[in-house]
Design an enzyme around this catalytic site. Sequence first.
Site, PDB file in Angstrom:
ATOM      1  N   SER A   1      46.381 -17.211  -4.991  1.00 15.35           N
ATOM      2  CA  SER A   1      47.244 -16.773  -4.430  1.00 15.35           C
ATOM      3  C   SER A   1      47.767 -19.068  -4.372  1.00 15.35           C
ATOM      4  CB  SER A   1      45.839 -17.498  -3.411  1.00 15.35           C
ATOM      5  OG  SER A   1      46.627 -18.362  -1.375  1.00 15.35           O
TER       6      SER A   1
ATOM      7  N   TYR B   1      38.018 -21.623   0.687  1.00  9.89           N
ATOM      8  CA  TYR B   1      39.577 -20.807  -0.353  1.00  9.89           C
ATOM      9  C   TYR B   1      40.006 -21.476  -1.313  1.00  9.89           C
ATOM     10  CZ  TYR B   1      43.240 -17.008  -0.588  1.00  9.89           C
ATOM     11  OH  TYR B   1      43.896 -16.001  -0.891  1.00  9.89           O
TER      12      TYR B   1
HETATM   13  N1  LIG Z   1      47.351 -11.226   2.485  1.00 13.15           N
HETATM   14  C1  LIG Z   1      48.094 -12.400   1.629  1.00 13.15           C
HETATM   15  O1  LIG Z   1      48.423 -12.495   2.242  1.00 13.15           O
HETATM   16  C2  LIG Z   1      47.726 -12.381   1.147  1.00 13.15           C
HETATM   17  C3  LIG Z   1      48.435 -14.088  -0.462  1.00 13.15           C
HETATM   18  C4  LIG Z   1      48.083 -14.696  -1.433  1.00 13.15           C
HETATM   19  C5  LIG Z   1      46.728 -14.150  -2.327  1.00 13.15           C
HETATM   20  N2  LIG Z   1      46.312 -13.846  -1.281  1.00 13.15           N
HETATM   21  C6  LIG Z   1      45.305 -12.708  -1.863  1.00 13.15           C
HETATM   22  O2  LIG Z   1      45.302 -11.183  -2.850  1.00 13.15           O
HETATM   23  C7  LIG Z   1      44.154 -11.050  -3.494  1.00 13.15           C
HETATM   24  C8  LIG Z   1      44.120  -9.754  -2.558  1.00 13.15           C
HETATM   25  O3  LIG Z   1      43.930  -9.458  -0.853  1.00 13.15           O
HETATM   26  P1  LIG Z   1      44.140  -9.034   0.709  1.00 13.15           P
HETATM   27  O4  LIG Z   1      44.939  -9.649   1.140  1.00 13.15           O
HETATM   28  O5  LIG Z   1      44.386  -7.343  -0.029  1.00 13.15           O
HETATM   29  O6  LIG Z   1      43.204  -8.819   1.221  1.00 13.15           O
HETATM   30  P2  LIG Z   1      42.039  -7.609   1.732  1.00 13.15           P
HETATM   31  O7  LIG Z   1      43.113  -6.466   2.255  1.00 13.15           O
HETATM   32  O8  LIG Z   1      41.557  -8.727   2.596  1.00 13.15           O
HETATM   33  O9  LIG Z   1      40.923  -7.241   0.631  1.00 13.15           O
HETATM   34  C9  LIG Z   1      40.651  -7.746   0.154  1.00 13.15           C
HETATM   35  C10 LIG Z   1      39.668  -7.605  -1.333  1.00 13.15           C
HETATM   36  O10 LIG Z   1      38.231  -7.485  -1.888  1.00 13.15           O
HETATM   37  C11 LIG Z   1      37.583  -6.627  -1.533  1.00 13.15           C
HETATM   38  N3  LIG Z   1      35.674  -7.091  -1.502  1.00 13.15           N
HETATM   39  C12 LIG Z   1      35.567  -8.313  -0.649  1.00 13.15           C
HETATM   40  N4  LIG Z   1      34.249  -8.777  -1.018  1.00 13.15           N
HETATM   41  C13 LIG Z   1      34.241  -7.788  -1.764  1.00 13.15           C
HETATM   42  C14 LIG Z   1      32.789  -7.395  -2.514  1.00 13.15           C
HETATM   43  N5  LIG Z   1      31.353  -8.315  -2.091  1.00 13.15           N
HETATM   44  N6  LIG Z   1      32.733  -6.491  -3.426  1.00 13.15           N
HETATM   45  C15 LIG Z   1      33.555  -6.292  -3.953  1.00 13.15           C
HETATM   46  N7  LIG Z   1      34.951  -5.669  -3.552  1.00 13.15           N
HETATM   47  C16 LIG Z   1      35.422  -6.995  -2.047  1.00 13.15           C
HETATM   48  C17 LIG Z   1      37.304  -6.151  -0.090  1.00 13.15           C
HETATM   49  O11 LIG Z   1      36.554  -4.873   0.443  1.00 13.15           O
HETATM   50  P3  LIG Z   1      36.627  -3.667   1.181  1.00 13.15           P
HETATM   51  O12 LIG Z   1      37.540  -3.243   1.712  1.00 13.15           O
HETATM   52  O13 LIG Z   1      35.131  -3.672   1.490  1.00 13.15           O
HETATM   53  O14 LIG Z   1      36.157  -5.156   2.637  1.00 13.15           O
HETATM   54  C18 LIG Z   1      39.519  -5.289  -0.469  1.00 13.15           C
HETATM   55  O15 LIG Z   1      39.074  -4.424  -1.498  1.00 13.15           O
HETATM   56  C19 LIG Z   1      43.409 -12.008  -3.134  1.00 13.15           C
HETATM   57  O16 LIG Z   1      42.635 -12.287  -4.191  1.00 13.15           O
HETATM   58  C20 LIG Z   1      43.919 -12.658  -1.683  1.00 13.15           C
HETATM   59  O17 LIG Z   1      43.044 -13.308  -2.268  1.00 13.15           O
HETATM   60  C21 LIG Z   1      46.498 -12.347  -0.126  1.00 13.15           C
END
Ligand SMILES: NC(=O)c1ccc[n+]([C@@H]2O[C@H](COP(=O)([O-])OP(=O)(O)OC[C@H]3O[C@@H](n4cnc5c(N)ncnc54)[C@H](OP(=O)(O)O)[C@@H]3O)[C@@H](O)[C@H]2O)c1
Length: 263
Positions: free
Chosen positions: A132, A145
């Site tokens: 990120s 984070y």
């Molecule tokens: N969205 C943004 O704006 C943004 C910006 C910068 C970086 N990112 C990065 O992009 C990546 C994906 O994020 P996202 O936005 O898609 O978030 P998200 O929709 O919250 O998805 C997060 C994923 O991580 C999984 N997870 C969380 N805890 C876990 C555990 N204990 N064991 C296994 N899986 C687990 C969740 O599983 P569950 O479905 O079971 O909860 C989900 O599949 C992350 O690394 C995040 O930091 C996102």
Amino acid sequence: MQIAGTTVLLTGVTGGIGGAIAAGMAAQGAHLILTGRRREALAPLADRYGARTILADLADDEDVRRLAEEAAGTDIVIANAALPSSGDLLDYTPAQIDRALAVNLRAPAMLARLLAPDMVTRGRGHICFVGSLSGMAATKSSSLYNATKFGLRGLSLAFRQDLHGTGVGVSIVQPGFVRDLGMFANTGSPTPGGVRTVAPQQVVKGVTRAIERDIAEINVAPLELRFLTKIASQFPGFAERVQRRAGAEKTMNAIVASQRASR
Ligand SMILES: NC(=O)c1ccc[n+]([C@@H]2O[C@H](COP(=O)([O-])OP(=O)(O)OC[C@H]3O[C@@H](n4cnc5c(N)ncnc54)[C@H](OP(=O)(O)O)[C@@H]3O)[C@@H](O)[C@H]2O)c1
């Protein structure tokens, strides 16, 4: 390395960006191994992509080791799963701190440690971490984070150097705020300071480019946010004052409140 025909292990597939990456990788002809902690959310993805699925809680070290064993022989790892880990450190219990560090940093490091040796033996492979811009610039109410994403960036850039010349690449893809789906979009909040967002497809494109061209780091964000992030990484004291003056606290508080249940 070319993605078509390879086996790709993808974490966090039940989330927003993970779902988009799965679709992107499948469209490029990858064989998917999808992992998540919720059986009912994984099953339909297995059907959709003809994928293998492995149930694993990335906060649990035994699960992470079993995941690596069951996914042995994979060509590409995309470590995408993370917890939002927002809010003040003083508001976190010890167990919540452990979970944030384990899911966001320890599990990606362990998967790399356990799966890279076989790639090195075969002389081909790629590990792509999804970080990120919070891995380069600190913001209020984001200490855990920030800690995990700064750590992931260091891990990725240094591990890449360790593997130089082995045929195994390492990349980090760092999005800014992503619209439509994922942990930020799910809050329903505007961005702090009204900064522009990126589409999930841009993140998928970044991951694809990073793997295919073995690029060390790709930042997926509008020009102004990439610029401000670079300034903040060089001059954190200055960035802190700018952020305070921008008055983003109210928006940040709303995001933290909305993500509180995910600690
Ligand atoms: N969205 C943004 O704006 C943004 C910006 C910068 C970086 N990112 C990065 O992009 C990546 C994906 O994020 P996202 O936005 O898609 O978030 P998200 O929709 O919250 O998805 C997060 C994923 O991580 C999984 N997870 C969380 N805890 C876990 C555990 N204990 N064991 C296994 N899986 C687990 C969740 O599983 P569950 O479905 O079971 O909860 C989900 O599949 C992350 O690394 C995040 O930091 C996102």
